[in-house]
Write a protein that holds these residues in place. Structure first.
Motif, PDB file in Angstrom:
ATOM      1  N   LEU A 175    -107.272  13.167  17.158  1.00 57.77           N
ATOM      2  CA  LEU A 175    -107.027  14.343  16.335  1.00 57.77           C
ATOM      3  C   LEU A 175    -106.140  13.895  15.183  1.00 57.77           C
ATOM      4  N   ALA A 176    -106.525  14.261  13.967  1.00 57.01           N
ATOM      5  CA  ALA A 176    -105.789  13.802  12.789  1.00 57.01           C
ATOM      6  C   ALA A 176    -105.416  14.989  11.918  1.00 57.01           C
ATOM      7  N   TRP A 177    -104.252  14.899  11.278  1.00 53.76           N
ATOM      8  CA  TRP A 177    -103.810  15.958  10.384  1.00 53.76           C
ATOM      9  C   TRP A 177    -102.948  15.347   9.276  1.00 53.76           C
ATOM     10  N   ARG A 178    -102.799  16.072   8.184  1.00 50.48           N
ATOM     11  CA  ARG A 178    -102.040  15.564   7.050  1.00 50.48           C
ATOM     12  C   ARG A 178    -100.559  15.527   7.397  1.00 50.48           C
ATOM     13  N   THR A 179     -99.938  14.373   7.216  1.00 45.79           N
ATOM     14  CA  THR A 179     -98.507  14.228   7.459  1.00 45.79           C
ATOM     15  C   THR A 179     -97.735  15.191   6.563  1.00 45.79           C
ATOM     16  N   GLY A 180     -96.823  15.939   7.157  1.00 52.33           N
ATOM     17  CA  GLY A 180     -96.031  16.878   6.377  1.00 52.33           C
ATOM     18  C   GLY A 180     -96.618  18.268   6.300  1.00 52.33           C
ATOM     19  N   ASN A 181     -97.795  18.491   6.887  1.00 57.33           N
ATOM     20  CA  ASN A 181     -98.352  19.847   6.939  1.00 57.33           C
ATOM     21  C   ASN A 181     -97.443  20.701   7.825  1.00 57.33           C
ATOM     22  N   ASP A 182     -96.788  21.694   7.234  1.00 57.09           N
ATOM     23  CA  ASP A 182     -95.785  22.470   7.966  1.00 57.09           C
ATOM     24  C   ASP A 182     -96.330  23.792   8.504  1.00 57.09           C
ATOM     25  N   SER A 183     -97.653  23.912   8.622  1.00 56.15           N
ATOM     26  CA  SER A 183     -98.250  25.137   9.144  1.00 56.15           C
ATOM     27  C   SER A 183     -97.817  25.365  10.593  1.00 56.15           C
ATOM     28  N   ALA A 184     -97.225  26.527  10.853  1.00 54.26           N
ATOM     29  CA  ALA A 184     -96.834  26.857  12.225  1.00 54.26           C
ATOM     30  C   ALA A 184     -98.064  27.013  13.115  1.00 54.26           C
ATOM     31  N   ALA A 185     -99.156  27.524  12.540  1.00 53.43           N
ATOM     32  CA  ALA A 185    -100.376  27.679  13.326  1.00 53.43           C
ATOM     33  C   ALA A 185    -100.919  26.319  13.747  1.00 53.43           C
ATOM     34  N   LEU A 186    -100.908  25.350  12.831  1.00 52.30           N
ATOM     35  CA  LEU A 186    -101.357  23.998  13.174  1.00 52.30           C
ATOM     36  C   LEU A 186    -100.457  23.397  14.240  1.00 52.30           C
ATOM     37  N   ALA A 187     -99.147  23.566  14.102  1.00 56.84           N
ATOM     38  CA  ALA A 187     -98.222  23.030  15.095  1.00 56.84           C
ATOM     39  C   ALA A 187     -98.487  23.629  16.469  1.00 56.84           C
ATOM     40  N   ALA A 188     -98.809  24.923  16.507  1.00 58.24           N
ATOM     41  CA  ALA A 188     -99.100  25.567  17.792  1.00 58.24           C
ATOM     42  C   ALA A 188    -100.377  25.006  18.399  1.00 58.24           C
ATOM     43  N   VAL A 189    -101.404  24.790  17.584  1.00 60.65           N
ATOM     44  CA  VAL A 189    -102.660  24.221  18.081  1.00 60.65           C
ATOM     45  C   VAL A 189    -102.440  22.805  18.587  1.00 60.65           C
ATOM     46  N   LEU A 190    -101.652  22.021  17.868  1.00 61.50           N
ATOM     47  CA  LEU A 190    -101.365  20.655  18.312  1.00 61.50           C
ATOM     48  C   LEU A 190    -100.602  20.664  19.632  1.00 61.50           C
ATOM     49  N   GLY A 191     -99.750  21.660  19.818  1.00 61.95           N
ATOM     50  CA  GLY A 191     -99.038  21.773  21.085  1.00 61.95           C
ATOM     51  C   GLY A 191     -99.971  22.038  22.242  1.00 61.95           C
ATOM     52  N   VAL A 192    -100.949  22.917  22.036  1.00 60.80           N
ATOM     53  CA  VAL A 192    -101.949  23.182  23.072  1.00 60.80           C
ATOM     54  C   VAL A 192    -102.780  21.923  23.325  1.00 60.80           C
ATOM     55  N   ALA A 193    -103.145  21.227  22.246  1.00 58.43           N
ATOM     56  CA  ALA A 193    -103.972  20.027  22.371  1.00 58.43           C
ATOM     57  C   ALA A 193    -103.275  18.935  23.180  1.00 58.43           C
ATOM     58  N   GLU A 194    -101.950  18.850  23.085  1.00 59.14           N
ATOM     59  CA  GLU A 194    -101.214  17.848  23.866  1.00 59.14           C
ATOM     60  C   GLU A 194    -101.496  18.007  25.354  1.00 59.14           C
ATOM     61  N   ARG A 195    -101.687  19.245  25.779  1.00 57.58           N
ATOM     62  CA  ARG A 195    -101.904  19.500  27.205  1.00 57.58           C
ATOM     63  C   ARG A 195    -103.365  19.356  27.596  1.00 57.58           C
ATOM     64  N   VAL A 196    -104.285  19.926  26.791  1.00 56.31           N
ATOM     65  CA  VAL A 196    -105.691  19.942  27.214  1.00 56.31           C
ATOM     66  C   VAL A 196    -106.443  18.672  26.821  1.00 56.31           C
ATOM     67  N   LEU A 197    -105.909  17.932  25.841  1.00 55.80           N
ATOM     68  CA  LEU A 197    -106.535  16.666  25.422  1.00 55.80           C
ATOM     69  C   LEU A 197    -105.469  15.570  25.437  1.00 55.80           C
ATOM     70  N   PRO A 198    -105.067  15.117  26.615  1.00 59.80           N
ATOM     71  CA  PRO A 198    -103.996  14.114  26.695  1.00 59.80           C
ATOM     72  C   PRO A 198    -104.449  12.767  26.129  1.00 59.80           C
ATOM     73  N   THR A 199    -103.478  11.976  25.716  1.00 60.06           N
ATOM     74  CA  THR A 199    -103.768  10.651  25.187  1.00 60.06           C
ATOM     75  C   THR A 199    -104.091   9.680  26.324  1.00 60.06           C
ATOM     76  N   PRO A 200    -105.222   8.974  26.249  1.00 62.00           N
ATOM     77  CA  PRO A 200    -105.527   7.983  27.281  1.00 62.00           C
ATOM     78  C   PRO A 200    -104.587   6.780  27.136  1.00 62.00           C
ATOM     79  N   PRO A 201    -104.431   6.005  28.209  1.00 63.42           N
ATOM     80  CA  PRO A 201    -103.563   4.826  28.119  1.00 63.42           C
ATOM     81  C   PRO A 201    -104.110   3.828  27.095  1.00 63.42           C
ATOM     82  N   PRO A 202    -103.231   3.155  26.339  1.00 63.50           N
ATOM     83  CA  PRO A 202    -103.700   2.189  25.324  1.00 63.50           C
ATOM     84  C   PRO A 202    -104.629   1.120  25.873  1.00 63.50           C
ATOM     85  N   SER A 203    -104.482   0.783  27.149  1.00 62.84           N
ATOM     86  CA  SER A 203    -105.349  -0.242  27.727  1.00 62.84           C
ATOM     87  C   SER A 203    -106.818   0.162  27.709  1.00 62.84           C
ATOM     88  N   ASP A 204    -107.086   1.469  27.530  1.00 63.27           N
ATOM     89  CA  ASP A 204    -108.474   1.935  27.486  1.00 63.27           C
ATOM     90  C   ASP A 204    -109.151   1.612  26.162  1.00 63.27           C
TER      91      ASP A 204
END
Length: 303
Positions: free
Chosen positions: A271-300
């Protein structure tokens, strides 16, 4: 009529036992019984038939149950909406995506956002591959993109999938009998791939793999998305290099075989977004994404 009375009514209707319903609501049984009596008095009907051994819904109680559930659900949505507005978690987030990786990842994110962030509208724009997604993130015409690493300066990304490359073959193809396929095996094949102008990371990986194997791929036809690409493979137009998630697209006359051999990459999809985008709605979506789309281990995905 108070919402807490309806909450108590639904709990008793579900449990058909005042003691269990009170425990579920973390209150004593006496206040719960009082709530039901007040509700019955307000409605002018008896909602439960009570005996020393059982509790049963009356016809009036059965009629009230589903409307009560809907009202309580609407009240909870209202609470979340107002809370989101207070926190600034309202607005529109435009998501650009393309390819099978996004088809696999986005449904879980969309469902979670719709459930948890009622004040946020996700607008999904398809057929946007990595190169185009990064350009549109930079110019602000989308807020969030699904893209393969690496990303350009000014873009922040978090890996959500590690995608192996596989080869899609027409059913009955000479290579379909093998357990795996190398790029060298494809030297005399015609390829179906994504448009060069759209910046597909999968196409770039395919071209690089062919060059590393000592040949330039012959492109028979381009396709705008994974479904059309695989349909062309099934029709015998050519073979295709796709990500592993494409296996979830079920089309007749298409078989998949893993690409094997040295140097075959695993694509980190982010998931990619513009650095410095201060949208609260985007921040909320990214927060949800942290839980439902976790980062796989780098070894993958890190060689």
């Amino acid at each position: 009529m108070e919402l807490r009375h309806l909450t108590g009514f639904v709990a008793v209707a579900d449990e058909l036992h005042f003691g269990r319903a009170a425990a579920r609501l973390h209150i004593a049984q006496s206040p719960l019984s009082q709530q039901i009596k007040l509700l019955e008095r307000d409605l002018g009907v008896q909602l439960f038939e009570r005996t020393t051994r059982s509790v049963r819904l009356t016809p009036a109680g059965r009629a009230l149950l589903e409307p009560a559930r809907r009202l309580l659900a609407d009240a909870e949505t209202l609470r979340r909406t107002v809370r989101a507005a207070h926190l600034g978690e309202t607005g529109r987030v435009t998501v650009g995506f393309g390819g099978a990786s996004a088809y696999s990842a986005l449904p879980a994110l969309t469902r979670a956002v719709n459930s948890e962030l009622p004040g946020v509208e996700l607008v999904l724009e398809g057929q946007i591959f990595t190169g185009e997604a990064l350009a549109r993130l930079t110019d602000g015409t989308i807020d969030l993109g699904v893209a393969a690493l690496p990303v350009r300066r000014g873009i922040t990304a978090r890996v959500v999938r590690a995608e192996p490359l596989v080869c899609a073959l027409p059913e009955g193809h000479r290579l379909a009998e093998r357990a795996g396929v190398t790029f060298a095996d494809l030297a005399h094949e015609r390829f179906v791939t994504f448009p060069v102008a759209r910046g597909s990371a999968v196409r770039e990986a395919m071209v690089q793999g062919c060059h590393d194997a000592g040949f330039a791929p012959r492109i028979a036809q381009e396709a705008p998305d994974s479904y059309n690409l695989l349909a062309l493979v099934g029709a015998g137009v050519g073979v295709a290099v796709v990500v592993g998630s494409a296996r979830s697209i079920h089309l007749e006359h298409v078989v998949f075989r893993p690409l094997t051999g040295p140097g075959v990459p695993v694509l980190p999809i982010a998931l990619a977004w513009r650095t410095g985008n201060d949208s609260a709605a985007l921040a909320a979506v990214l927060g949800v994404a942290e839980r439902v789309l976790p980062t796989p281990p780098p070894s993958d995905y890190v060689p």
